[in-house]
Motif scaffolding. Structure first.
Motif, PDB file in Angstrom:
ATOM      1  N   PHE A  33     -11.142  -2.523   2.699  1.00  0.00           N
ATOM      2  CA  PHE A  33     -11.009  -1.082   2.451  1.00  0.00           C
ATOM      3  C   PHE A  33     -12.355  -0.362   2.417  1.00  0.00           C
ATOM      4  O   PHE A  33     -12.399   0.854   2.205  1.00  0.00           O
TER       5      PHE A  33
ATOM      6  N   ARG B 202      -8.245   0.630  -4.175  1.00  0.00           N
ATOM      7  CA  ARG B 202      -8.440   1.686  -3.169  1.00  0.00           C
ATOM      8  C   ARG B 202      -9.053   2.955  -3.752  1.00  0.00           C
ATOM      9  O   ARG B 202      -9.579   3.789  -3.012  1.00  0.00           O
TER      10      ARG B 202
ATOM     11  N   LEU C 263       0.820  -1.207   0.000  1.00  0.00           N
ATOM     12  CA  LEU C 263       0.000   0.000   0.000  1.00  0.00           C
ATOM     13  C   LEU C 263       0.859   1.264   0.000  1.00  0.00           C
ATOM     14  O   LEU C 263       0.333   2.369   0.161  1.00  0.00           O
TER      15      LEU C 263
ATOM     16  N   ARG D 102      -8.639   5.078  -0.414  1.00  0.00           N
ATOM     17  CA  ARG D 102      -9.075   4.460   0.843  1.00  0.00           C
ATOM     18  C   ARG D 102      -7.914   3.828   1.603  1.00  0.00           C
ATOM     19  O   ARG D 102      -6.929   3.386   1.011  1.00  0.00           O
ATOM     20  N   THR D 103      -8.087   3.751   2.919  1.00  0.00           N
ATOM     21  CA  THR D 103      -7.154   3.041   3.786  1.00  0.00           C
ATOM     22  C   THR D 103      -7.893   1.869   4.426  1.00  0.00           C
ATOM     23  O   THR D 103      -9.118   1.761   4.325  1.00  0.00           O
TER      24      THR D 103
END
Length: 393
Positions: free
Chosen positions: A313, A289, A193, A361-362
């Motif tokens: 996510f 993401r 990521l 997104r995380t």
């Protein structure tokens, strides 16, 4: 470390080129065991002499993972013949003995009924029985023979969904094996990521608004339905973009990619459907993401890796309404029939219209809880397999 509680488990390498979901499953499992069950299980990965070095190198970075190469684990090795005819793949068994293995995890591999170690057979799904027309008779026969050999060999059977459990009991009603359902969860490693997601999109000339379909181009993954839905939207004057990734090889239907490509061109959808082929895993997660939604139109799954990754996510999902998808998402996604292009088109149009500004997104806060449960349930499976084996001796 308590030697009695520490278990060395043998796994065989699953190539990402052949089955990305299986490769990701192992990678995620190894990392989860190290983080949430430290000191309990040591994964020992056995790989053939020709296994891709980059895939093994990535797995070797996971703490606690040991990798051993041996020609006994090459796909061309004739160990299956020995396992079925003589009851034991002798070369593999010797490799396990030398590595002091306690439990063997069989995935698309059978080491024989005389294997002197507890063994777990992972049945990812029963696609060969539920969609038999997608398999050549010999391929279907070989896969079912493997399952039946593992059942007769009294393996502990691992399934990834309650849907698969129902299929198992329906298709093989007389089995008496130890059975466990362990639903896996996904927590991608931090290095996957670390890339700038928006820069990755720019690298592929993909705008910030798109749907993502990260499935190999296999017939049962049902990409044609997405193309039909895009054609319907085009007729309505609605232009959306679907970006796909994954292998372009379909061994069961040579020329499938070329056929798909012709359909896209014939309907003028070149700007609406783009397949990137195999891309690095960090790039897969960059697309996931940032996508406005994940699409999975598959006709059959055991427990979808892409759906699990989207859940981690909080990515919205547009999914075929097969039982396992509903089980995985508890009814929280948008669903459509596997042949229902109209409903899929409606979902795509509505999702496209409702999407806001681009986001990166995380991981959601609940990911650790879900993945810890996966690791603990897998560790419990290992203990159960050892107890089952000991009780039968």
């Amino acid at each position: 470390m308590d030697e009695k509680s520490h278990v060395r488990v043998a796994f065989t390498h699953i190539s990402r080129q052949l089955w990305a979901g299986g490769y990701n499953y192992q990678s995620n499992l190894f990392a989860a065991l190290n983080r949430y069950c430290p000191g309990q299980i040591s994964p020992v990965l056995f790989a053939g002499a020709y296994a891709p070095p980059d895939e093994l190198d990535a797995l070797a970075t996971i703490p606690g993972v040991e990798i051993l190469r041996s020609a006994a684990f090459d796909r061309r090795h004739a160990g299956l013949i020995s396992a079925v005819a003589l009851g034991l793949d002798g070369q593999a068994a010797e490799a396990f003995r030398a590595a002091k293995i306690d439990v063997v995890f069989e995935s698309a591999r059978f080491f024989g009924r005389r294997l002197p170690l507890p063994a777990i057979a992972w049945f990812p799904d029963f696609q060969h029985r539920k969609l038999p027309h997608l398999f050549a008779p010999m391929a279907r026969w070989r896969r079912d023979l493997g399952f039946r050999a593992q059942i007769a060999g009294q393996r502990t059977i691992l399934l990834s969904s309650n849907s698969a459990l129902a299929d198992l009991r329906s298709l093989y009603p007389r089995l008496t094996n130890n059975i466990a359902v362990v639903q896996f969860a996904s927590e991608p490693a931090s290095h996957l990521l670390a890339v700038d997601a928006l820069q990755v999109l720019a690298q592929y000339a993909v705008p910030p608004k798109f749907f993502f379909l990260p499935n190999h181009l296999w017939v049962h993954k049902n990409h044609r339905l997405v193309i039909r839905a895009l054609a319907l939207l085009k007729q309505r004057g609605v232009d959306v973009l679907v970006v796909a990734s994954g292998s372009l090889e379909e061994p069961r239907e040579p020329g499938y990619f070329e056929s798909i490509t012709r359909d896209i061109k014939a309907q003028g959808l070149e700007t609406n459907f783009r397949h990137l082929g195999m891309i690095p895993l960090p790039h897969v997660f960059a697309f996931l993401r940032t996508a406005i939604a994940l699409i999975n139109p598959s006709r059959f799954e055991g427990w979808s890796t892409t759906v699990e990754e989207a859940k981690s996510f909080g990515v919205p999902m547009v999914l075929s309404n097969i039982e396992v998808h509903v089980e995985q998402t508890n009814g929280t996604a948008r669903y459509f029939g596997v042949d229902d292009a109209e409903t899929l088109a409606d979902h795509l149009a509505d999702t496209w219209a409702a999407s806001g500004s681009p986001v990166v997104r995380t991981l959601l806060p609940n990911v650790e809880v879900r993945v810890a449960a996966f690791a603990e349930n897998f560790a419990r499976l290992i203990r159960s397999a050892r107890e089952w084996h000991a009780a039968r001796r």
